[in-house]
Design an enzyme around this catalytic site. Structure first.
Site, PDB file in Angstrom:
ATOM      1  N   HIS A   1       0.856  -1.189   0.000  1.00  0.00           N
ATOM      2  CA  HIS A   1       0.000   0.000   0.000  1.00  0.00           C
ATOM      3  C   HIS A   1       0.892   1.239   0.000  1.00  0.00           C
ATOM      4  O   HIS A   1       2.056   1.180   0.413  1.00  0.00           O
ATOM      5  CB  HIS A   1      -0.901   0.004   1.222  1.00  0.00           C
TER       6      HIS A   1
ATOM      7  N   GLU B   1       1.068   3.839   1.902  1.00  0.00           N
ATOM      8  CA  GLU B   1       1.618   4.171   3.216  1.00  0.00           C
ATOM      9  C   GLU B   1       2.750   3.204   3.592  1.00  0.00           C
ATOM     10  O   GLU B   1       3.785   3.614   4.109  1.00  0.00           O
ATOM     11  CB  GLU B   1       0.528   4.115   4.297  1.00  0.00           C
TER      12      GLU B   1
ATOM     13  N   SER C   1      -7.780   7.535   3.064  1.00  0.00           N
ATOM     14  CA  SER C   1      -7.875   7.083   4.451  1.00  0.00           C
ATOM     15  C   SER C   1      -7.218   5.707   4.609  1.00  0.00           C
ATOM     16  O   SER C   1      -7.454   4.813   3.805  1.00  0.00           O
ATOM     17  CB  SER C   1      -9.355   7.017   4.840  1.00  0.00           C
TER      18      SER C   1
ATOM     19  N   CYS D   1      -6.163   1.953   5.541  1.00  0.00           N
ATOM     20  CA  CYS D   1      -6.826   0.692   5.861  1.00  0.00           C
ATOM     21  C   CYS D   1      -6.356   0.195   7.234  1.00  0.00           C
ATOM     22  O   CYS D   1      -5.491   0.803   7.868  1.00  0.00           O
ATOM     23  CB  CYS D   1      -6.515  -0.349   4.787  1.00  0.00           C
TER      24      CYS D   1
END
Length: 144
Positions: free
Chosen positions: A55, A57, A79, A81
């Site tokens: 991901h 991030e 946002s 996960c």
């Protein structure tokens, strides 16, 4: 409280998300900062690397090994996960700034409940890019 600096760092995260989108992947980008310094940046590589943990991030945080995470802010275009939120907690990141919490509602309340400062920018660019992705890939096969 949102500042001009927050807007500038989110613009960098959006550049990362756009790179992922242009590569045919998921348009999620992240930037980790300490004060005015960019520690790391990254974009989602789930589709490109066929890695379910890549991901935006996570890719960003992997590039920040050795950082003083408790002194950092994570900017993410979408946002986070539960996996990314858990990592934010585990690393001790104190603040998360989110560009889009409309196209995907992640774990903002859980983060807040654990003492993390969460600011939602409601950034038009972040929201528009992810909406384009959802239009382009309605069967994206990713639990976003």
């Amino acid at each position: 409280m949102i500042s001009g600096r927050d807007q500038a760092f989110m613009a960098m995260a959006l550049e990362q998300a756009t790179t992922g989108f242009d590569q045919g992947g998921f348009p999620v980008g992240a930037v980790l900062t300490q004060g005015d310094h960019v520690v790391s940046r990254g974009h989602n590589l789930y589709a490109q690397d066929k890695d379910p943990t890549a991901h935006g991030e996570m890719v960003c945080l992997r590039g920040a090994y050795g950082a003083k995470f408790e002194e950092t802010t994570l900017y993410t275009t979408l946002s986070p996960c539960i996996m990314c939120s858990g990592t934010i907690l585990w690393l001790g990141i104190r603040r998360v700034v989110i560009g889009d919490a409309v196209n995907y509602t992640g774990n903002e309340e859980m983060l807040r409940g654990k003492g993390i400062a969460v600011d939602i920018l409601d950034d038009p660019g972040c929201k528009a890019l992810f909406a384009r992705f959802l239009e382009r890939s309605p069967d994206h096969g990713f639990p976003v």
